[in-house]
Design a protein around this motif. Structure first.
Motif, mmCIF file in Angstrom:
data_model
loop_
_atom_site.group_PDB
_atom_site.id
_atom_site.type_symbol
_atom_site.label_atom_id
_atom_site.label_comp_id
_atom_site.label_asym_id
_atom_site.label_seq_id
_atom_site.Cartn_x
_atom_site.Cartn_y
_atom_site.Cartn_z
ATOM 1 N N ASP A 103 -33.983 -36.944 -26.301
ATOM 2 C CA ASP A 103 -33.181 -36.444 -27.413
ATOM 3 C C ASP A 103 -32.847 -37.616 -28.351
ATOM 4 O OD1 ASP A 103 -30.988 -37.825 -26.342
ATOM 5 O OD2 ASP A 103 -29.990 -36.018 -25.609
ATOM 6 N N PRO A 104 -32.211 -37.346 -29.488
ATOM 7 C CA PRO A 104 -31.921 -38.426 -30.442
ATOM 8 C C PRO A 104 -31.072 -39.568 -29.862
ATOM 9 C CG PRO A 104 -31.681 -36.311 -31.515
ATOM 10 C CD PRO A 104 -31.886 -36.031 -30.052
ATOM 11 N N GLN A 105 -30.301 -39.272 -28.830
ATOM 12 C CA GLN A 105 -29.491 -40.312 -28.198
ATOM 13 C C GLN A 105 -30.264 -41.074 -27.121
ATOM 14 O OE1 GLN A 105 -28.203 -37.012 -28.601
ATOM 15 N NE2 GLN A 105 -27.365 -37.770 -30.526
ATOM 16 N N GLY A 106 -31.507 -40.684 -26.877
ATOM 17 C CA GLY A 106 -32.336 -41.385 -25.901
ATOM 18 C C GLY A 106 -32.301 -40.801 -24.505
ATOM 19 N N LYS A 107 -31.543 -39.730 -24.295
ATOM 20 C CA LYS A 107 -31.502 -39.103 -22.964
ATOM 21 C C LYS A 107 -32.818 -38.355 -22.748
ATOM 22 C CE LYS A 107 -28.989 -36.198 -19.848
ATOM 23 N NZ LYS A 107 -27.860 -35.355 -19.567
ATOM 24 N N GLN A 108 -33.420 -38.591 -21.599
ATOM 25 C CA GLN A 108 -34.720 -38.002 -21.307
ATOM 26 C C GLN A 108 -34.587 -36.711 -20.507
ATOM 27 O OE1 GLN A 108 -37.787 -40.708 -19.996
ATOM 28 N NE2 GLN A 108 -38.669 -39.152 -18.664
ATOM 29 N N PHE A 109 -35.440 -35.749 -20.847
ATOM 30 C CA PHE A 109 -35.517 -34.474 -20.137
ATOM 31 C C PHE A 109 -36.963 -34.250 -19.735
ATOM 32 C CE2 PHE A 109 -31.977 -34.205 -23.023
ATOM 33 C CZ PHE A 109 -30.969 -33.673 -22.236
#
Length: 127
Positions: free
Chosen positions: A50-56
């Motif tokens: 996501d834009p904050q760098g959290k990976q899914f």
């Protein structure tokens, strides 16, 4: 757009389920890993950030229409991939129910596999 690599801890159980199916093959792509029977994709595992760098990490597979609707009605971790009314998306993580995911992957395989190969599948393989 760059896609992060799929974490091995999440790819390994998906890989084991897919490879246990008759004539299943695996191919790395720029986005993730696709699993095919002959030339038809039955499962796709990929990761996004996501834009904050959290990976899914996500699994996309074909689904029985009724089961798809029921799962989508329940919300997270299920989602409807854009422009793909025959597909089901699932966010996978270390809390995922791999028995349920094995059933979904196997159903997807049965939808696309030739009848002779589908007839060889009795139950969902264990991860």
């Amino acid at each position: 757009m760059e896609f992060p690599p799929v974490p091995a801890v999440l790819l390994s159980p998906a890989r084991a389920i897919c490879r246990a199916l008759p004539e299943a093959s695996e191919m790395d792509t720029d986005v993730g890993v696709e699993f095919k029977v002959r030339r038809r994709i039955f499962a796709y595992v990929f990761a996004i950030a996501d834009p904050q760098g959290k990976q899914f990490t996500m699994l996309s597979c074909r689904a029985d229409p009724e089961e798809r609707e029921a799962l989508l009605a329940g919300g997270h971790p299920y989602f409807a991939p854009r422009h793909r009314e025959d597909r089901l998306g699932v966010i996978i993580d270390d809390q995922s129910d791999w028995e349920e995911l094995a059933e979904l992957i196997t159903t997807s395989y049965l939808i696309v596999a030739p009848a002779k190969l589908a007839a060889l599948v009795e139950t969902p393989p264990e991860p």
